[in-house]
Design an enzyme around this catalytic site. Structure first.
Site, mmCIF file in Angstrom:
data_model
loop_
_atom_site.group_PDB
_atom_site.id
_atom_site.type_symbol
_atom_site.label_atom_id
_atom_site.label_comp_id
_atom_site.label_asym_id
_atom_site.label_seq_id
_atom_site.Cartn_x
_atom_site.Cartn_y
_atom_site.Cartn_z
ATOM 1 C CG ASP A 396 15.712 1.093 30.149
ATOM 2 O OD1 ASP A 396 16.829 0.594 29.925
ATOM 3 O OD2 ASP A 396 14.650 0.469 29.959
ATOM 4 C CG ASP A 510 17.698 -5.629 31.150
ATOM 5 O OD1 ASP A 510 17.277 -6.791 31.066
ATOM 6 O OD2 ASP A 510 17.354 -4.726 30.361
ATOM 7 C CD GLU A 513 18.678 -12.583 29.781
ATOM 8 O OE1 GLU A 513 17.805 -12.180 30.572
ATOM 9 O OE2 GLU A 513 19.378 -11.810 29.101
ATOM 10 N NE ARG A 592 16.440 -9.801 30.268
ATOM 11 C CZ ARG A 592 16.665 -9.215 29.091
ATOM 12 N NH1 ARG A 592 15.817 -8.315 28.627
ATOM 13 N NH2 ARG A 592 17.755 -9.497 28.391
ATOM 14 C CG ASP A 608 12.084 -6.535 27.721
ATOM 15 O OD1 ASP A 608 12.048 -5.919 28.799
ATOM 16 O OD2 ASP A 608 13.124 -6.673 27.053
ATOM 17 C CG HIS A 666 9.846 -0.305 32.412
ATOM 18 N ND1 HIS A 666 10.492 0.874 32.095
ATOM 19 C CD2 HIS A 666 10.542 -1.294 31.786
ATOM 20 C CE1 HIS A 666 11.529 0.603 31.320
ATOM 21 N NE2 HIS A 666 11.580 -0.704 31.109
#
Length: 926
Positions: A396, A510, A513, A592, A608, A666
């Site tokens: 990450d 990630d 959006e 994502r 998440d 994860h």
């Protein structure tokens, strides 16, 4: 011996046990009369509605206000289409009637529910008129005219209607401004050369008011009937409604909830948002596509090709309303007739998913908070020490220097290049995270990604033409504009620079959006039509800029108002292109944020989640929904991302997660480790065993992905796809299938040693033992101790499996075992796709093997339909045949007698076959 107990219950409880049950069943499934045609077909409902209103007025002492006009009382509650959908507004009679709508107060809804709209369209509300309709080579073109303005600004008076009969099962209907061009989604869609010759649908129009009625020629109520409410087409408010032929509606992502949507006044918002998966929230991606099951087992699908903020309002009529705030109404309708075919037809428009590399289907391990490359390495070594399968090790954002993309923490992650080298030596792969927010605060000349992006003008800009600055993990950031082709080149160059130091194998994109810790930017958002539109859909935060960038931000192709929902797709496209150029192999990307066609470039994880039983349960409808969306490479964070897991929860979740198409464990920082090595020997062994089971099934899983890539088949599949005429399967979302053959029934509750699952009609075989269970289509209670996951093979199937190793590379060198599950007629069928597992376009270039397996009249045959050198490297070692009714006297392999074993549970096994996969053969039992 496996024990089963037949039950009378219809299906297991919902994921959230504290909920009071499912939504009320809609009152009718019949054809709806046009909304302006009196009360002939709705007399009973009208009388009931009128009486209810009268009674409420008596008991309320007049608080409901004056008696509504008779035309309003004619509209039963379930058919009231909302005329005042604005949130955070107390709708009064004055506000409602100013729009020319009916106002009838009804009893307040239950907490958390929306309830019947108080303000709704009367039967005579003005709409468009179809003024002309002319034939074209592909269909029809028409002119729609509105003679009375609606209530949103910049109402468009004249619309163009384009209809194309694209295929016998696909219809394309597009409505746009007749005079001025409007933004349209920059998505490549197929163009047909001729009109469909024998469509299975018939299309009719209502002229005044305008409406579309689409029906199967064979039977049933309309798939579409847009005469139920008026069409509204203003510059920033587009609305169209339709009746639905049943209440069984799926899709419309991304949301968390059951697989089938509730039609109990339920609004689903599509606007990409960074938020932990929560019921009723708009989540990371936008998928304006639904599939609907019709009475009798037929299915159809509808895709609205529109990327603007939108909401879809569902009501118990049953009916649906699309509301979007930009673009055009560009519909594709898919008539199936079965659900599998609907999804294939949808993907013929948006594109079939990419073929993943075989290692992508192995087990992946990650966490935020390893803290260093050495600690990451220790986890890898521990997995190897316990011989637990693992293909991918991930990091990450803690590997970065100050959370900045394309940098490495030279202190804590100094040994990362050596770790990656070690992974490669062991046939394993490395995947790292990237975010689209580029740090903007480094001294000039010290951070090339920002300096060069600024120089080339590759970031989202404010209305003033300056880079929009938000805040993400590294602090103040600019956001890459992936709608600009020049940004793709800059992205590639950044990745090339980093790859020279850390030769990664895949990428995890990630926060796309895009996510922003601020609302809009450091300076907020300017006033205007984009950031404060006339209508804002029911987005989380009540603003388009909530935890993202300003809708007014400028991008190369258009304004962010139009492109927001495409951001993740555009980043995935740029990333896939870069990986192909850097590695020369199939790209592996997990994103994502997603949009239709994203399966061509990436997979998806469900975000998440939390370490809770409810989250594990909801992951099944999540992954099944993405199967509908054409993104088969999907899974949830196994054992949960946030919060602390328990040993029991993680064991059960590893069992379920081993059957996610994309399987990754994860978790977040500051929580205890949850990789398999962190638990007791018993739990660790259970996790290892189920991963070995997954690895043994890799040939079967890989073949399913080939069929997804080739023709749009689903990988993880709802039961109703295979049993569409069995209504009991339509709401099942606690079980799923791999392909048509393998039924997965996980335990989703704590403290139990059994599980209840639905076994569709037919014979099913226990995957591990071959023992059979015959079902008439019923719920069965099955033994499920903590170390056991229930798996069943469907009769008539042949599954290619392999002796599992600790990586896909090791596994692929092992002998194959073919599992034959005989039908009641003693027949079975299966297939196997085999290539080198990573090269680009192996099928398209012919560099593959395809083998078909068949059983009939006690003869198994393996037929090589296409061969490559890869197939010469693997052998078929064992054939296990389930359901052989009586002990054979002898077995013949290519005519030569062969040793065999036969068990009392009717399992015939022939070992030491030693047959090359590249050579056909036959095996007979007498």
């Amino acid at each position: 011996m496996k024990s089963y107990q037949k039950l009378t219950t219809t299906q297991p409880a919902a994921c959230q046990v504290e909920e009071e049950g499912a939504a009320p069943t809609p009152s009718g499934h019949g054809k709806l009369a046009p909304w302006w045609v009196g009360s002939g077909l709705l007399v009973a409902a009208v009388l009931l509605s009128t009486i209810t209103v009268w009674v409420l007025r008596q008991v309320s002492g007049g608080w409901l206000g004056p008696t509504p006009p008779p035309k309003c009382l004619l509209v039963p509650e379930s058919h009231r289409f909302d005329c005042y959908p604005e949130r955070r507004v107390v709708v009064t009679q004055e506000l409602c009637e100013s729009r020319g709508c009916c106002f009838i107060q009804s009893a307040p809804p239950a907490e958390g529910k929306q309830g019947v709209p108080w303000c709704f369209y009367p039967p005579d509300f003005p709409s468009y008129t179809l003024e002309s309709l002319n034939q074209t080579a592909l269909g029809m073109v028409g002119l729609l005219v509105r003679r009375e303005k609606a209530y949103y600004p910049q109402d468009i008076e004249k619309l163009r209607l384009d209809v194309e009969f694209e295929t016998d099962t696909r219809l394309h209907i597009k409505i746009t401004d007749a005079a001025n061009p409007r933004y349209e989604v920059p998505l490549d869609v197929p163009r047909v050369a001729k009109r469909a010759e024998n469509p299975i649908y018939s299309l009719n129009f209502s002229w005044d008011p305008f409406g579309v009625l689409l029906q199967r020629k064979a039977t049933g109520p309309p798939a579409l009937n847009t005469t139920v409410a008026p069409l509204i087409f203003a510059d920033q408010f587009l609305q169209i409604s339709t009746s639905l032929p049943s209440k069984f509606l799926y899709g419309l992502g991304e949301h968390r909830g059951s697989l089938v949507h509730s039609l109990d006044w339920n609004t689903l918002t599509l606007w990409a948002r960074d938020v932990s998966p929560t019921e009723s929230f708009n989540l990371y991606g936008a998928h304006p596509f639904y599939l609907l099951m019709e009475e009798g087992g037929n299915a159809h699908g509808v895709f609205l090709l529109n990327s603007n903020a939108m909401e879809v309002a569902l009501q118990p009529a049953p009916a649906l309303t699309w509301r979007t705030i930009g673009g055009v109404l560009d519909f594709y309708i898919f008539l199936g007739p079965n659900p599998n075919m609907v999804i294939q037809q949808y993907q013929q428009v948006i594109g079939f998913p990419a073929m993943p590399p075989i290692w992508a289907l192995g087990f992946h391990l990650c966490r935020w908070g390893y803290g260093s490359s050495n600690e990451t390495w220790q986890t890898v070594r521990a997995m190897r020490n316990y011989q637990i399968p693992q293909d991918g090790q991930w990091n990450d954002i803690d590997y970065m220097d100050g959370y900045r993309d394309f940098t490495l923490d030279s202190q804590k992650f100094a040994s990362l290049p050596s770790l990656v080298e070690d992974l490669h030596k062991h046939g394993q792969r490395y995947v790292m995270i990237l975010d689209p927010g580029i740090s903007s605060t480094s001294p000039r000349g010290s951070y090339w990604p920002f300096d060069e992006g600024l120089r080339r003008g590759l970031f989202l800009n404010t209305t003033q033409g300056q880079p929009l600055i938000g805040q993400v993990w590294p602090g103040f950031t600019a956001f890459a504009d992936f709608s600009n082709p020049d940004t793709h080149q800059w992205w590639l160059e950044n990745l090339q620079h980093f790859y020279a130091h850390v030769p990664f194998d895949g990428l995890w994109i990630d926060m796309n959006e895009p996510s922003n810790f601020m609302d809009g930017s450091e300076d907020g958002c300017p006033p205007g039509e984009f950031d404060s539109p006339p209508y804002t859909p029911a987005v989380l935060g009540d603003s388009l800029s909530a935890k993202t960038v300003c809708a007014s931000a400028k991008q190369k192709v258009s304004v962010h108002y139009n492109l927001h929902n495409l951001y993740g797709l555009m980043e995935a496209k740029a990333t896939a292109s870069a990986l192909i150029k850097i590695r020369g192999k199939r790209p592996f990307i997990i994103s994502r944020s997603t949009f239709p066609s994203q399966g061509r470039y990436s997979g998806h994880w469900l975000g998440d989640n939390r370490s809770q039983w409810k989250d594990m349960c909801y992951s099944i409808p999540g992954l099944l929904s993405f199967s509908l969306f054409g993104i088969p490479l999907v899974g949830a964070d196994i054992c949960g991302f946030s919060g602390s897991t328990s040993e029991e929860l993680c064991t059960r979740w590893m069992q379920l997660g081993a059957f996610y198409p994309f399987a990754r464990n994860h978790n977040t920082q500051n929580e205890k480790a949850q990789d398999p090595t962190a638990f007791s020997p018993a739990a660790r062994t259970a996790m290892k065993d189920v991963l070995l089971t997954r690895y043994s099934l890799l040939p079967f899983l890989y073949t399913l992905f080939h069929r997804a890539h080739l023709q749009g088949d689903t990988v993880a599949r709802p039961l109703f796809f295979e049993f569409p005429r069995d209504v009991a399967t339509w709401e099942l979302d606690r079980q799923f299938l791999w392909g048509r053959s393998l039924l997965v029934t996980p335990v989703l509750e704590p403290g139990v040693d059994s599980v209840t699952g639905y076994i569709p009609q037919g014979t099913w075989y226990d995957f591990y033992t071959g023992s059979s269970v015959n079902s008439s289509g019923e719920m069965l209670k099955m033994s499920a101790p903590l170390e056991h996951l229930n798996l069943h093979i469907r009769e008539g199937s042949i599954l290619p499996t392999q002796k599992p190793g600790t990586t896909t590379e090791v596994t692929r060198a092992n002998p194959l075992r073919l599992i034959v599950a005989l039908s009641s007629h003693a027949t079975a069928w299966g297939d196997l796709f085999w290539d080198d597992g990573e090269s680009l376009d192996t099928f398209e270039k012919g560099n593959y093997s395809y083998v078909m397996f068949n059983v009939t009249q006690n003869i198994f045959t393996s037929t090589v339909l296409h061969a490559s050198t890869e197939a010469t490297k693997v052998t078929i070692g064992t054939l296990s045949i389930f359901g052989v009714q009586k002990p054979p006297s002898k077995v013949l392999l290519n005519g030569q007698e062969k040793a065999f074993s036969y068990l009392d549970n009717q399992v015939l096994t022939v070992s030491d076959l030693g047959m090359s996969l590249s050579q056909g053969f036959s095996l007979q039992w007498l």
